[in-house]
Design an enzyme around this catalytic site. Sequence first.
Site, short mmCIF file in Angstrom:
data_model
loop_
_atom_site.label_atom_id
_atom_site.label_comp_id
_atom_site.label_asym_id
_atom_site.label_seq_id
_atom_site.Cartn_x
_atom_site.Cartn_y
_atom_site.Cartn_z
N GLU A 18 0.84 -1.19 0.00
CA GLU A 18 0.00 0.00 0.00
C GLU A 18 0.88 1.24 0.00
O GLU A 18 1.71 1.44 0.88
CB GLU A 18 -0.89 0.01 1.25
CG GLU A 18 -1.63 1.32 1.47
CD GLU A 18 -2.44 1.35 2.77
OE1 GLU A 18 -2.40 0.37 3.55
OE2 GLU A 18 -3.11 2.37 3.01
N ASP A 44 -1.18 -0.82 5.70
CA ASP A 44 -1.13 -0.22 7.03
C ASP A 44 -2.06 -0.95 8.00
O ASP A 44 -3.06 -1.52 7.60
CB ASP A 44 -1.57 1.25 6.96
CG ASP A 44 -0.54 2.11 6.24
OD1 ASP A 44 0.63 1.65 6.11
OD2 ASP A 44 -0.89 3.22 5.80
N ASP A 59 -4.40 -0.06 9.79
CA ASP A 59 -5.57 0.76 10.14
C ASP A 59 -6.75 0.33 9.28
O ASP A 59 -6.64 -0.63 8.51
CB ASP A 59 -5.26 2.25 9.94
CG ASP A 59 -4.84 2.57 8.51
OD1 ASP A 59 -5.03 1.70 7.61
OD2 ASP A 59 -4.33 3.68 8.27
N ASP A 62 -8.22 1.68 6.72
CA ASP A 62 -7.97 1.78 5.28
C ASP A 62 -7.15 0.59 4.79
O ASP A 62 -7.42 0.02 3.73
CB ASP A 62 -7.21 3.07 4.95
CG ASP A 62 -8.17 4.20 4.57
OD1 ASP A 62 -9.39 3.94 4.53
OD2 ASP A 62 -7.69 5.33 4.34
#
Length: 651
Positions: free
Chosen positions: A428, A501, A503, A505
């Site tokens: 990402e 990541d 998180d 997202d």
Amino acid sequence: MATKSDYTANDIRVLKGLEGVRKRPAMYIGSTNATGLHHLVWEIVTNSIDEALSGYGNRIIVTLHKDGSCSVQDEGRGIPTGINDEEGRSALELVFCELHAGGKFNDSVYKTAAGLHGVGASVTNALSCYLDVLVYRDGEISHMHFVDGGRIETPLEVIGTTKKHGTTVRFLPDPTIFSTIEFKWDTVSNRLQEYAFLMKDVTFILIDERIGQSAEYHYPNGLVEYVETVNQNKTPLSPVMYFDDFDNETQIEVEIAMQYCNNDYNETLISYVNNARTGDGGTHESGFKTGITKAINDFIEANKLNKGKHLEGSDVREGLTAILSLKIPEKYLQFEGQTKGKLGTNEAFNITANIVSTKLTYYLNENKELAFNIIKKCIDSQNARLAARKAKDEARSNKKVKQDIILSDKLTPAQSKDYMKNELFIVEGNSAGGSAKKGRDRVHQAILPLRGKPLNTDSVSLERLLKNEEFATIINTIGAGYGQSFDLDSIKYGKIIIMSDADSDGAHIQTLLLTFFYHYMRPLITSGHVFVAVPPLYRVYKENGSKTTAQEYAWDDEDLEKAKKKVGPGYKINRYKGLGEMEDVELKETTMDPKSRRLIQINIEDPFLVEKRVGILMGNDSSMRKQWVEENVDFNEEDKFIKEVKHDEKN
Ligand code: 28G
């Protein structure tokens, strides 16, 4: 008449039996992790189910209590409380103290799930801190209480009067036995929903007092609603077709629900015998496949379609979702395989094959227009398969064509040509891509950075997919095609690792990529080639001036506590917000190096759950998605879609 000393001697024998369960719990419930923990619930629930299937009580309520205990309530006849055992014990005591390995009592012709593989409620008792039973029967409420894995603390006694009938069992799992004693809403809820699909007349209710949530499952249309639920986010080509029949000679009963969908290259076949999943298939699944291939080919021949060319089984099942449920009397029951998940009953093959071929043939002839649409889809599948085959043969006979695949300039390739040892990191963000490029092992690791969020492939046409640069690049890089022409033998990487990541997202990106692999390269997942990298959440370190004197990484709060202790007084904590924050050396050490990284291997155990999950994550309802991601960013071991491998294999 039994004497008191007989009773005491017998008591000891019973406790020895239950003690055996405590010594080797895995022998009885498979494991002592979350899966084993939930077995305690299934053992009790199957007794309620047996009672319901015998015709008594059509509502079963499971409650997860705040103190960590679980209770199950049914409205059956109530477990008999009268003493009728030679040793002077009640049926109730036998149910909770005697091991019923394999041969469980049951009034019905068909042994249900418990009678098949289960070992009975005594196992739940053996592995619980306490187990409490209330029986409502013949106007009386009777009570019995066990503690410490089956010791009788309160003998059977009448404690009141009632007009109700049924049984309530409440138990608290023993934390010294299990690695976790936290029941999971999703696990219990999904199983009860699955039971409800299989048993049209029974209502299952789940109440979770810990989170103030409840659900009720009742499907009067049974398997038809099961298929509708699995396919809820697909575009149907046909309605759900339902066939059932009963074989008089063997008393085998077969139920089938199936539906074709467009834009789907996969087949989803889920089968059950006596309400237990047959995860490894067997004679009933083979019979089903034979029957449907025959029905379609017969129709093609009778209507002079496809220039008389026959279709293969895989052509006929592309885009098909089917649920099979058989009831087989004990006399004919036979299971195979290590986990006994494969039906061996020979009779089931012909019976199932005949039902499908006869009834589907009839159905196709009654619904000709629909039939032509189904046949068209099957012929399309055949053409795609033949074209892929041809392309592969040509590529093999002409090496030059093979070399001509132009790799994207975004890819940083690996040097080795030993493909199975190579790893493709799909990363990402460009900044993380940069660190990954520097931190990688050049010989075996390749890096492909992604720009932004990939396309949601759940409801997208093939044309649009191929126009999408990110996915076109991924398909090209993996080098083995896609859809029905996907060829596992041609993959250029042994491991495909998604690195995003930690998180929501990042979790979303993982899911979008997994959805793509699930729809277009499913064998990649089922053969265990797809992984998710788990970056650490914290770095705990100590500095002396500008020099780091000690450091530890932490992946969760438990790790964090350990890391603080290890680094010692004066530690500082750095919480990572994204991969991009990490230096290349850090990224290598924590997330990429096989010696120290953590990977999650993606595995599909349960197609139904995956379909449902993909539906939640990819469907239009973004609030559900957000909630799910928040609850599951920390994927754990009990998750059916993905399975955590704590540390990478050390090789
Ligand atoms: C609530 C949680 C778990 C159950 C019954 C009902 C009967 C029963 C259970 O009988 C002994 C052996 C075979 C008959 C059967 C009641 C016949 C007449 C029962 C449960 C006696 C066990 N009246 N409900 N066991 N059988 N529910 N729920 O455990 O011959 S277990």
